[in-house]
Design a protein around this motif. Sequence first.
Motif, mmCIF file in Angstrom:
data_model
loop_
_atom_site.group_PDB
_atom_site.id
_atom_site.type_symbol
_atom_site.label_atom_id
_atom_site.label_comp_id
_atom_site.label_asym_id
_atom_site.label_seq_id
_atom_site.Cartn_x
_atom_site.Cartn_y
_atom_site.Cartn_z
ATOM 1 N N VAL A 263 0.855 -1.187 0.000
ATOM 2 C CA VAL A 263 0.000 0.000 0.000
ATOM 3 C C VAL A 263 0.891 1.237 0.000
ATOM 4 N N LEU A 264 0.911 1.930 -1.122
ATOM 5 C CA LEU A 264 1.690 3.163 -1.248
ATOM 6 C C LEU A 264 0.728 4.271 -1.641
ATOM 7 N N ASP A 265 0.643 5.302 -0.797
ATOM 8 C CA ASP A 265 -0.304 6.384 -1.013
ATOM 9 C C ASP A 265 0.389 7.582 -1.640
ATOM 10 N N GLY A 266 -0.352 8.315 -2.457
ATOM 11 C CA GLY A 266 0.117 9.610 -2.921
ATOM 12 C C GLY A 266 -0.161 10.681 -1.884
ATOM 13 N N VAL A 267 0.669 11.715 -1.876
ATOM 14 C CA VAL A 267 0.519 12.832 -0.938
ATOM 15 C C VAL A 267 0.574 14.137 -1.729
ATOM 16 N N SER A 268 -0.509 14.900 -1.673
ATOM 17 C CA SER A 268 -0.539 16.198 -2.365
ATOM 18 C C SER A 268 0.212 17.236 -1.541
ATOM 19 N N PHE A 269 1.495 17.013 -1.401
ATOM 20 C CA PHE A 269 2.338 17.909 -0.599
ATOM 21 C C PHE A 269 2.488 19.240 -1.336
#
Length: 281
Positions: A124-130
């Motif tokens: 499980v690898l999530d994207g992050v809208s940093f």
Amino acid sequence: MQDRITLPDWDTLAELDDESLPLLPTALLIARDEYPALDPTVYDATVQAHVDHLRAEVEIIASAPLKMAAINRHLFDELGYSGDHDEYYDPRNSYLNEVFERRLGNPISLALVQMEVARRLGIVLDGVSFPGHFLVRLPMEEGMLVMDPFNGGRPLGVEELRERASSHLGGQRPDDQVLAQILDPAPSRAILMRMLRNLQGVYAENHQWDRAARSADRLLKLAPENDDALRDRGLAYLKLEYLAGARRDLGRYVQRNPDAGDAQALREKLVDLGGPRTRLH
């Protein structure tokens, strides 16, 4: 080879919830606008080849961070996926077919490749809208591992994350609570919308108004109530001298946002365009 991937239809995307929205197929659908002959099975097979190469190695590794280290080593060191530091705003960096072909991309497109490979390997690898650069995060029992796909998947420590965020927060370093909120996982729709906003911005900057209008239109397919995309499509239509479309979009934007900072200027544009008076109140 049996097809593994089917691209969705633009007109169905607004009806899908975030969990049902297919990330890789929709990203390839975005690319097909620019590359009509795009064959999605080619790029699905590319991802699967990466996965097949990694599977035996990853399966014998117990630790999730070490699994990700193996994935990153293969993608970034062996295959040569890299951030395009020289031509960051090249629109090809947002089109996944070009990213697979050139092994160059921007933070969000490289993150999508990394996420898809990891997902197929059960990670499980999530994207992050940093703020600034898009990142990815790997949940762990003791917290999370945050990585920078634009720079070879390099792990980022808490202090570096605070420093990166501070430049987008007026110089103020976020505390633990604010940083945790910034690092929340990005839903698929938010990831795809960020890709399209990147394209819309690049094309507007280059005065490619037909492509800017298309990007804003696709944003509205994903999120019909997105007022910024409605305004941007209207302004692009205006540049293209598609006056009926410009009047419609800008009029609706002003109706929805009568007190927005740009509302008065747009009212004046509508008067110049001969827009319906009822839309100007």
